[in-house]
Design a protein around this motif. Structure first.
Motif, PDB file in Angstrom:
ATOM      1  N   THR B 154      27.149  -1.844 -22.727  1.00 49.41           N
ATOM      2  CA  THR B 154      26.472  -1.690 -21.438  1.00 49.41           C
ATOM      3  C   THR B 154      27.086  -2.670 -20.453  1.00 49.41           C
ATOM      4  N   LEU B 155      27.693  -3.756 -21.001  1.00 47.42           N
ATOM      5  CA  LEU B 155      28.434  -4.697 -20.170  1.00 47.42           C
ATOM      6  C   LEU B 155      29.819  -4.906 -20.770  1.00 47.42           C
ATOM      7  N   LEU B 156      30.833  -4.606 -19.974  1.00 48.13           N
ATOM      8  CA  LEU B 156      32.206  -4.793 -20.431  1.00 48.13           C
ATOM      9  C   LEU B 156      32.746  -6.070 -19.794  1.00 48.13           C
ATOM     10  N   VAL B 157      33.210  -7.001 -20.631  1.00 45.65           N
ATOM     11  CA  VAL B 157      33.763  -8.259 -20.125  1.00 45.65           C
ATOM     12  C   VAL B 157      35.268  -8.236 -20.357  1.00 45.65           C
ATOM     13  N   LEU B 158      36.050  -8.334 -19.268  1.00 46.46           N
ATOM     14  CA  LEU B 158      37.511  -8.296 -19.412  1.00 46.46           C
ATOM     15  C   LEU B 158      38.106  -9.630 -19.016  1.00 46.46           C
ATOM     16  N   ASP B 159      38.915 -10.204 -19.915  1.00 46.87           N
ATOM     17  CA  ASP B 159      39.554 -11.502 -19.636  1.00 46.87           C
ATOM     18  C   ASP B 159      41.019 -11.260 -19.255  1.00 46.87           C
ATOM     19  N   GLU B 160      41.305 -11.365 -17.970  1.00 49.17           N
ATOM     20  CA  GLU B 160      42.654 -11.199 -17.418  1.00 49.17           C
ATOM     21  C   GLU B 160      43.387  -9.951 -17.904  1.00 49.17           C
ATOM     22  N   PRO B 161      42.824  -8.770 -17.633  1.00 49.42           N
ATOM     23  CA  PRO B 161      43.488  -7.545 -18.100  1.00 49.42           C
ATOM     24  C   PRO B 161      44.825  -7.274 -17.408  1.00 49.42           C
ATOM     25  N   SER B 162      45.069  -7.877 -16.243  1.00 44.55           N
ATOM     26  CA  SER B 162      46.313  -7.569 -15.525  1.00 44.55           C
ATOM     27  C   SER B 162      47.465  -8.473 -15.942  1.00 44.55           C
ATOM     28  N   GLY B 164      50.554 -10.087 -17.152  1.00 47.50           N
ATOM     29  CA  GLY B 164      51.832  -9.679 -17.714  1.00 47.50           C
ATOM     30  C   GLY B 164      52.109  -8.188 -17.681  1.00 47.50           C
ATOM     31  N   LEU B 165      51.332  -7.428 -16.876  1.00 47.84           N
ATOM     32  CA  LEU B 165      51.554  -5.986 -16.850  1.00 47.84           C
ATOM     33  C   LEU B 165      52.345  -5.575 -15.608  1.00 47.84           C
ATOM     34  N   SER B 166      53.066  -4.465 -15.723  1.00 46.47           N
ATOM     35  CA  SER B 166      53.785  -3.931 -14.568  1.00 46.47           C
ATOM     36  C   SER B 166      52.767  -3.363 -13.579  1.00 46.47           C
ATOM     37  N   PRO B 167      53.101  -3.333 -12.271  1.00 44.64           N
ATOM     38  CA  PRO B 167      52.164  -2.840 -11.249  1.00 44.64           C
ATOM     39  C   PRO B 167      51.631  -1.446 -11.567  1.00 44.64           C
ATOM     40  N   LEU B 168      52.474  -0.628 -12.179  1.00 44.61           N
ATOM     41  CA  LEU B 168      52.058   0.724 -12.506  1.00 44.61           C
ATOM     42  C   LEU B 168      50.900   0.733 -13.510  1.00 44.61           C
ATOM     43  N   PHE B 169      51.025  -0.114 -14.538  1.00 41.17           N
ATOM     44  CA  PHE B 169      49.971  -0.199 -15.544  1.00 41.17           C
ATOM     45  C   PHE B 169      48.722  -0.851 -14.963  1.00 41.17           C
ATOM     46  N   VAL B 170      48.914  -1.869 -14.097  1.00 46.05           N
ATOM     47  CA  VAL B 170      47.764  -2.509 -13.465  1.00 46.05           C
ATOM     48  C   VAL B 170      46.962  -1.454 -12.711  1.00 46.05           C
ATOM     49  N   GLY B 183      30.652   5.568 -13.644  1.00 44.65           N
ATOM     50  CA  GLY B 183      29.859   6.203 -14.686  1.00 44.65           C
ATOM     51  C   GLY B 183      28.665   5.373 -15.116  1.00 44.65           C
ATOM     52  N   GLY B 184      28.470   4.201 -14.510  1.00 43.92           N
ATOM     53  CA  GLY B 184      27.271   3.413 -14.786  1.00 43.92           C
ATOM     54  C   GLY B 184      27.494   2.149 -15.598  1.00 43.92           C
ATOM     55  N   LEU B 185      28.735   1.888 -16.000  1.00 44.22           N
ATOM     56  CA  LEU B 185      29.011   0.702 -16.817  1.00 44.22           C
ATOM     57  C   LEU B 185      29.018  -0.562 -15.956  1.00 44.22           C
ATOM     58  N   SER B 186      28.389  -1.639 -16.441  1.00 40.03           N
ATOM     59  CA  SER B 186      28.474  -2.927 -15.741  1.00 40.03           C
ATOM     60  C   SER B 186      29.733  -3.642 -16.186  1.00 40.03           C
ATOM     61  N   ILE B 187      30.415  -4.290 -15.241  1.00 36.89           N
ATOM     62  CA  ILE B 187      31.694  -4.921 -15.558  1.00 36.89           C
ATOM     63  C   ILE B 187      31.727  -6.358 -15.063  1.00 36.89           C
ATOM     64  N   LEU B 188      32.152  -7.263 -15.934  1.00 34.51           N
ATOM     65  CA  LEU B 188      32.476  -8.619 -15.520  1.00 34.51           C
ATOM     66  C   LEU B 188      33.979  -8.796 -15.706  1.00 34.51           C
ATOM     67  N   LEU B 189      34.677  -8.920 -14.580  1.00 34.83           N
ATOM     68  CA  LEU B 189      36.136  -8.971 -14.617  1.00 34.83           C
ATOM     69  C   LEU B 189      36.594 -10.397 -14.335  1.00 34.83           C
ATOM     70  N   VAL B 190      37.254 -10.996 -15.316  1.00 33.65           N
ATOM     71  CA  VAL B 190      37.770 -12.354 -15.137  1.00 33.65           C
ATOM     72  C   VAL B 190      39.251 -12.234 -14.779  1.00 33.65           C
ATOM     73  N   GLU B 191      39.639 -12.807 -13.654  1.00 31.99           N
ATOM     74  CA  GLU B 191      41.011 -12.606 -13.186  1.00 31.99           C
ATOM     75  C   GLU B 191      41.551 -13.843 -12.489  1.00 31.99           C
ATOM     76  N   GLN B 192      42.876 -14.003 -12.501  1.00 30.87           N
ATOM     77  CA  GLN B 192      43.457 -14.930 -11.535  1.00 30.87           C
ATOM     78  C   GLN B 192      44.277 -14.177 -10.492  1.00 30.87           C
ATOM     79  N   ASN B 193      44.370 -12.867 -10.687  1.00 26.53           N
ATOM     80  CA  ASN B 193      45.021 -12.016  -9.699  1.00 26.53           C
ATOM     81  C   ASN B 193      43.970 -11.601  -8.661  1.00 26.53           C
ATOM     82  N   LEU B 194      43.777 -12.453  -7.624  1.00 21.05           N
ATOM     83  CA  LEU B 194      42.664 -12.253  -6.689  1.00 21.05           C
ATOM     84  C   LEU B 194      42.778 -10.985  -5.874  1.00 21.05           C
ATOM     85  N   SER B 195      43.995 -10.666  -5.431  1.00 19.17           N
ATOM     86  CA  SER B 195      44.109  -9.510  -4.538  1.00 19.17           C
ATOM     87  C   SER B 195      43.681  -8.240  -5.268  1.00 19.17           C
ATOM     88  N   VAL B 196      44.053  -8.118  -6.535  1.00 17.08           N
ATOM     89  CA  VAL B 196      43.638  -6.946  -7.302  1.00 17.08           C
ATOM     90  C   VAL B 196      42.136  -6.976  -7.552  1.00 17.08           C
TER      91      VAL B 196
END
Lengths: 288, 234
Positions: B154-162, B164-170, B183-196
């Motif tokens: 119900t809550l997806l936590v992502l730690d820096e998913p972007s 080392g990835l190519s822009p296309l994959f990001v 679709g209703g999923l709650s997301i906590l996105l941890v990033e250092q890529n601020l613009s994304v």
């Protein structure tokens, strides 16, 4: 050199080696989920063999029947080994190594206290049965049973590891413990079960060894060695490689005893072990 | 749904997180921003139970998660996509995904969720028999997200998913995340890529040296002079 007994020697080596492989497997199971090796593993084999002796003298149970009792007992002992020794030392391999050294002496001396220093023999109804293949080979039935059981266990293990959630959880803990916990694996429970499994394998190895091997409290170290060698040869956690390497050690032992006289012959397994490590330091079954 | 109340955490007496409070509501898309060593992964690991906070409370659906083991937190519906993917390298893609639904309460729904993940990332379906360690970085990230989704979060936590990835994959991965959020999923996105991160999340927190220094919706963060200078180079 009498080549007419070569087929017999080879068969003997393969059959004995399969039980060595089982001892190595019991260590490999442990190592795969905890990263630790217990030096007392061979003494646990001795323990299971003496349990078989007591069940024979006390209740007249045939070794192949008493496995119904030794298997759960050794599984419990394996679980206890994890819970009271490995877990508190939080898998620190060196400390486990030392603690297991202590356990080794403890088991040996308790066995010595209870059963004394003389050799014991436990007969089975199949001990003196032989199966002949043509006219070149006569095999002791207990060895054949041992080989069959090892093959069956290898099959069960393969299916479990490849096709069940339980087996995949074992592999997951081995490959990445934190990820295993994150996807919902109870890592501690998996370890406990695998250690119990390892104990069960020891019980089976013990029962298979009993009808063809005299019992002595000091034999434990030998079992640890013959288990440790296939384990190292196979690269620690390649379970089928371990069983196969056990056969190599068994073969070296049989050929050395029959064809090379004296101390050199007896130490052939160890010589081969060292040679393999010199030329293939990562074990027999790794590409590089 | 998830609320951190003045959480402190550290290793061997050195404090890494001090007095961190944040919340993720039902259906929220929240981002936690910060540079290397800001304490982002420690915070994520506190939520998933791998690190035990020294102080503070982590309330999820009314109960405190502090001291609950990781496998139970996963069963409760918080699934983590760890930094660096952390797949099981010598298992196949399919086996990795199956592991995602290993929790007893997730097993029965595994087949349908597997189908869902293969629809979301058709590339994983093509490579299902391939060993995870041989995938490209982007494919591995897809597999890691897929693995977390099969646990039925119900809550997806992502730690820096972007990372080392190519822009296309990001782009592909963030489009998939947007779909999941819709679709209703709650997301906590941890990033250092601020613009994304600020392009996709609704609001965020900025973590510096273990403390939350700024919080607000993405427009506020994007226009903040400190953020512009320190993170966006503007």
């Amino acid at each position: 050199m009498d080549l007419s007994i070569l087929p017999q020697t080879i068969a003997q080596g393969v059959l004995v080696g399969s039980t060595y492989g089982l001892i190595g497997l019991s260590m490999g199971l442990m190592y795969s989920v905890s990263g630790a090796i217990s030096l007392a593993q061979g003494h646990m084999v001795s323990m299971s063999m003496y349990l078989v002796l007591s069940l024979y003298t006390g209740l007249q149970l045939d070794p192949y029947v008493s496995v119904a009792i030794t298997l759960p007992v050794l599984a419990l002992a394996g679980a206890a080994l994890y819970w009271f020794l490995i877990r508190p030392l939080s898998g620190n391999a060196i400390m486990v190594f030392q603690a297991s050294l202590g356990l080794m002496f403890l088991i040996e001396n308790v066995l010595l206290m209870i059963y004394g220093g003389q050799f014991h023999q436990v007969p089975s109804i199949v001990s003196n049965r032989f199966i002949t293949f043509g006219d070149a080979m006569i095999m002791k039935l207990p060895l054949l049973i041992g080989f069959g059981v090892t093959g069956a266990l290898a099959g069960i293990l393969f299916v479990t590891l490849e096709y069940t959630d339980y087996g995949r959880s074992m592999r997951a803990v081995h490959q990445n413990e934190r990820s295993a916990a994150l996807v919902g694996v109870n890592v501690q429970k998996v370890r406990l079960w695998v250690f119990a499994m390892s104990g069960a394998v020891i019980a089976i190895a013990g029962v298979l060894l009993v009808p063809s091997t005299p019992l002595h409290p000091a034999e434990g170290l030998k079992y640890t060695l013959v288990g440790l060698m296939p384990l190292v040869l196979a690269g620690m956690s390649n379970f089928f490689g371990i069983l196969l390497s056990g056969v190599i050690i068994g073969l070296a032992e049989a050929i050395g005893t029959v064809y090379i006289s004296g101390a050199i012959g007896l130490s052939l397994p160890y010589i081969i072990f060292i040679l393999i490590l010199i030329f293939r330091p990562h074990g027999l079954f790794k590409g590089h | 749904m998830l609320e951190l109340q003045s959480v402190h955490a550290g290793y061997d007496g050195i404090e890494v997180l001090s007095n961190v409070s944040l919340s993720v509501g039902d259906g929220d898309y929240v981002t936690l921003l910060g540079a290397n060593n800001a304490g982002k992964s420690t915070l994520v690991n506190c939520i998933s139970g791998l690190v035990r906070p020294t102080n503070g409370r982590i309330i999820y659906k009314g109960s405190d998660l502090v001291g609950v083991p990781p496998h139970e937190i996963t069963s409760m519906g918080i699934c983590q996509v760890p930094e660096g993917r952390q797949l099981f390298p010598s298992m196949t893609v399919l086996e990795n995904l199956l592991m995602g639904g290993i929790a007893p309460n997730a097993r029965s729904r595994r087949p349908e969720r597997l189908e869902f993940v293969f629809e979301l990332f058709p590339r994983l379906a093509e490579r299902r028999k391939q060993q995870a360690g041989t995938l490209s970085g982007g494919e591995q990230q897809m597999a890691a997200i897929g693995r977390a989704l099969i646990g039925g979060p119900t809550l997806l936590v992502l730690d820096e998913p972007s990372l080392g990835l190519s822009p296309l994959f990001v782009k592909a991965i963030f489009e998939a995340l947007r779909g999941l959020h819709q679709g209703g999923l709650s997301i906590l996105l941890v990033e250092q890529n601020l613009s994304v991160a600020l392009r996709h999340a609704q609001r965020g927190y900025v973590l510096e040296r273990g403390e939350i220094v700024l919080a607000g919706n993405n427009a506020k963060l994007r226009d903040d002079p400190h953020v512009r200078r320190a993170y966006l180079g503007l």
